[in-house]
Scaffold this motif. Structure first.
Motif: not given
Ligand SMILES: Cc1cc2nc3c(=O)[nH]c(=O)nc-3n(C[C@H](O)[C@H](O)[C@H](O)COP(=O)(O)O)c2cc1C
Lengths: 127, 603
Positions: A50-51, A53-54, A57-58, A97-98, A101-102, A104-105
């Motif tokens: 997840a990290f 991908e994020e 993606k970003k 994973p959720e 993502k949070e 990272i954001e």
């Protein structure tokens, strides 16, 4: 790789320290996922993915994503440590994973610690 | 006497960030302000926060400055040292305190830990030799190879007071000395004779994961420790005996060996010093007895992995008949730190007879299960209640089991006991390799002693009849006791048999297998007597001794239990009290769980 001479070690150490300490160089943040057997059993691989991908993606070019070992607190795995330049390291526990993502954001990009998932700040006592 | 001590960290990291310049500037400013008699500048080793170097700690206030620059110093000396006003903008505290979450060292789990063997845990990428090197990795090897004679290395390890972390606690320096003497003796008659060092990563104790975690977290610390040991003892080959159930540890160790070899830190003419050393991994099949050193050696030799009589000790005749030194993973992980930071530093940690730290895998009925490294001498109470955050569900602590199946049970009333090889032994337990299982009041002592005996009995190689048959007989007697068929003279017989098994078995497995029984007989005799005399299991674990009944006064006759009972052992009509047929009852406890008015109970 050429065989090392004693003085080469210092050179490698200096080069790496700059990278690890995020002092000089392009990186602004380091994300360390704790991947011991315990962490992996608790789901650290999915968190790592997840990290990854994020970050992709970003398009975060200044974030180093790396794996390390169990942080000792096995009952709260999966865990990750987030280090931003000139900030104390922050340890996150019970990740999914959720949540990754949070984090990272909000933390890596936004600079705000996600209090609900954070355990503590700083480093453990060595020596 | 100086009023303040200014401790400036001069580890390599801080020096590279200019710590020496800061030190000079400090001293100059102190002279300029005529504070020489008030303030002492001291150089120290790494504080663990050196990424923020150069750093300065001012004692006794404990104020911590970071990222110092030369230009900060005049102001700092004037404000803090002269006027007594610490400079907030340079302080570490200010930074963490603006963070809305606790500091790591305010978290009880981390606060009392002290990381030596686990110094790199969670910090470096175990698959990167460069990151290991960045944290002082292989510095001790350079120091040993270029600045110390083999004798000096052994002397340093000996003076540190390091003892084997694999179970028996034998002084490591002494063991190395004995091995070196044997190697020299052998080489004087046969210059090409081999000598080996081995890392014991068999880790067979149920519930233990210290060694696995060290290898997974920091494989190079093992390689470096073994290389220093090999240099000191004159060995040219090493083996790491890793159990096959540890695939991640094996994978990381393989990578680490490959990287070390590429850097020439293993192989021939290491670091251009003429020292040659190779390490191989041996994947053990994971039998408990293979952790015993003579078995382990036979296992590598492809012989039947059974223990053999000592002497000869491995130092005299070990692997393939050559002098061999075996140490545990954690023992090896301490070596480089002692060489880097000195025996004096190491020996200041811990107690008189037990120096340094110990890694424990904290497991069982404890809130914070995990891997902890604590200074020797810490009390069991601190480990269980501070670090471990106590027992889940508000249960009471009954006992702590240390040392795995070879260890013993320490009752809750001895929680003040400091963790130290000798104190634990006096209490009937052992330090062992660091398994620590916490047991709450719902644990039946007879049952749990039986659990460990089943383990050792299964793992016995069967060579000694005392171990093979002794364990089986002990289990039989314990089975009788938990089935309500115990006799009063069972306890005396148990004790006698335990001592016989201890005396007549050849290796540590048989010699220690009675410990769980002996230590529970010592500390929990009443519970055995409850089982035997009163036919009661106070924890309600031994099913044969548990009786389920229904309180007639409380029962409303709702029929729920009768409908749920899988054995159809409950009878009664609607709105009148029910009863349980004890011959049919299988003691599953479902009636107690479903009863809404608390009428069904067990005793
Ligand atoms: C049945 C049995 C199992 C053992 N298992 C281990 C083990 O898993 N790991 C270990 O390091 N030592 C184990 N030992 C102790 C070793 O025989 C040996 O004493 C130890 O590896 C020496 O290293 P140290 O001096 O660094 O502690 C075991 C001993 C016995 C009797």
């Amino acid at each position: 790789m050429a065989k090392l001479k004693p003085e080469d070690l210092e050179r490698i150490a200096q080069k790496m320290k700059k990278l690890i300490n995020l002092r000089e160089g392009e990186a602004r943040a380091r994300v360390i996922v704790h991947m011991g057997t315990c962490g992996i059993a608790a789901g650290a691989r999915a968190v790592m993915t997840a990290f990854m991908e994020e970050v992709e993606k970003k398009d975060l070019k200044d974030v180093i994503l790396t794996a390390s070992s169990c942080a000792g607190f096995c009952s709260r795995e999966p865990m990750a440590t987030i280090e931003l330049v000139n900030e104390p390291a922050v340890k996150y526990v019970d990740l999914t994973p959720e949540k990754a993502k949070e984090i990272i954001e909000k933390h890596v990009i936004g600079g705000n610690i996600v209090k609900e998932y954070a355990l503590a700040a700083g480093s453990e006592r060595v020596l | 006497m100086q009023r303040l001590h200014a401790l400036i960290c001069t580890c390599t990291n801080c020096i590279s960030n200019g710590a020496l310049k800061i030190k000079n500037a400090l001293e100059a400013e102190i002279v300029k302000n005529s504070l020489e008699n008030d303030i002492l500048v001291v150089q120290t080793g790494a504080s663990g926060l050196c990424v923020k170097g150069p750093i300065l700690t001012v004692q006794p206030e404990g104020i911590f400055y970071q990222y110092l620059k030369e230009k900060d110093i005049p102001n700092l000396v004037q404000e803090h040292f002269l006027k007594g006003r610490p400079v907030k903008s340079l302080m570490y505290v200010s930074e963490v305190e603006k963070i809305p979450i606790p500091k790591i060292n305010d978290i009880p789990f981390f606060k009392d830990q002290r990381l030596i063997a686990l110094r790199n845990r969670g910090v470096i990428d175990p698959e990167s030799i460069d990151e290991y090197i960045a944290n002082d990795g292989y510095k001790a090897l350079v120091k040993a190879l270029t600045k110390m004679s083999p004798e000096e290395v052994i002397k340093e390890i000996d003076a540190s007071g390091l003892r084997g972390r694999g179970g028996a606690g034998f002084p490591t320096g002494k063991k190395w000395q004995i091995c070196r003497a044997q190697v020299l003796k052998r080489k004087s008659s046969d210059p090409s004779a081999s000598a080996y060092v081995i890392c014991n990563a068999d880790e067979g104790d149920p519930g233990a994961f210290m060694d696995r975690s060290i290898v997974e977290a920091d494989p190079h610390s093992i390689i470096e420790g073994m290389s220093i040991g090999a240099y000191a003892m004159g060995a040219t080959e090493g083996y790491i005996y890793l159990r096959i159930e540890y695939p991640l540890a094996i994978e990381r160790m393989k990578k680490a060996l490959k990287q070390a070899k590429e850097y020439g830190l293993l192989g021939e003419n290491i670091l251009d010093t003429g020292f040659n050393f190779e390490i191989k991994i041996f994947e053990g099949a994971g039998a408990f007895v293979c952790g015993e050193e003579t078995s382990l050696i036979h296992s590598i030799e492809s012989k039947v992995p059974e223990p053999t009589q000592k002497p000869p000790f491995p130092a005299e005749s070990g692997l393939w008949g050559f002098p061999t030194n075996i140490n545990n993973v954690e023992t090896w992980a301490n070596v480089a730190m002692i060489i880097n930071w000195s025996a004096v530093w190491f020996s200041k940690i811990g107690t008189e007879t037990s120096r340094g730290t110990k890694v424990f895998s904290l497991a069982g009925n404890v809130n914070n299960a995990g891997l902890v490294e604590v200074p020797m001498g810490i009390t069991l109470r601190e480990i269980i209640y501070d670090i471990g955050a106590g027992i889940p569900n508000n249960k009471k602590l009954k006992a702590v089991q240390t040392g795995g199946p070879s260890g013993g049970f320490i009752p809750a009333r001895l929680l003040h006991l400091p963790v130290d090889y000798e104190r634990l032994k006096e209490a009937g337990a052992i330090m062992g390799s660091g398994g620590m299982v916490v047991m709450d009041e719902d644990t039946c002592i007879v049952d749990i002693a039986k659990f460990f005996l089943h383990f050792t009995s299964d793992e016995s190689c069967g060579k000694c009849s005392t171990c093979r048959e002794g364990a089986a007989t002990l289990i039989e007697i314990l089975d009788n006791i938990s089935n309500g068929e115990g006799k009063e003279d069972d306890l005396a017989f148990l004790e006698e048999l335990c001592l016989a098994v201890k005396d007549a078995s050849m290796c540590g497995l048989g010699q220690t297998l009675p410990n769980p029984v002996l230590s529970t007989l010592r500390h929990f005799r009443d519970e055995y007597i409850d089982h035997i005399k009163h036919k009661k299991c106070p924890a309600g674990v031994c099913k044969a001794l548990v009786r389920y009944s229904i309180n007639r006064d409380k029962c409303t006759g709702c029929t729920l239990c009768a409908r749920e009972c899988p054995a159809k052992a409950i009878s009664g009509t609607v709105k009148s009290p029910h009863q349980i047929d004890l011959h049919k009852c299988t003691r599953c406890g479902i009636c107690v769980k479903v009863c809404k008015v608390g009428a069904a109970y067990s005793e």
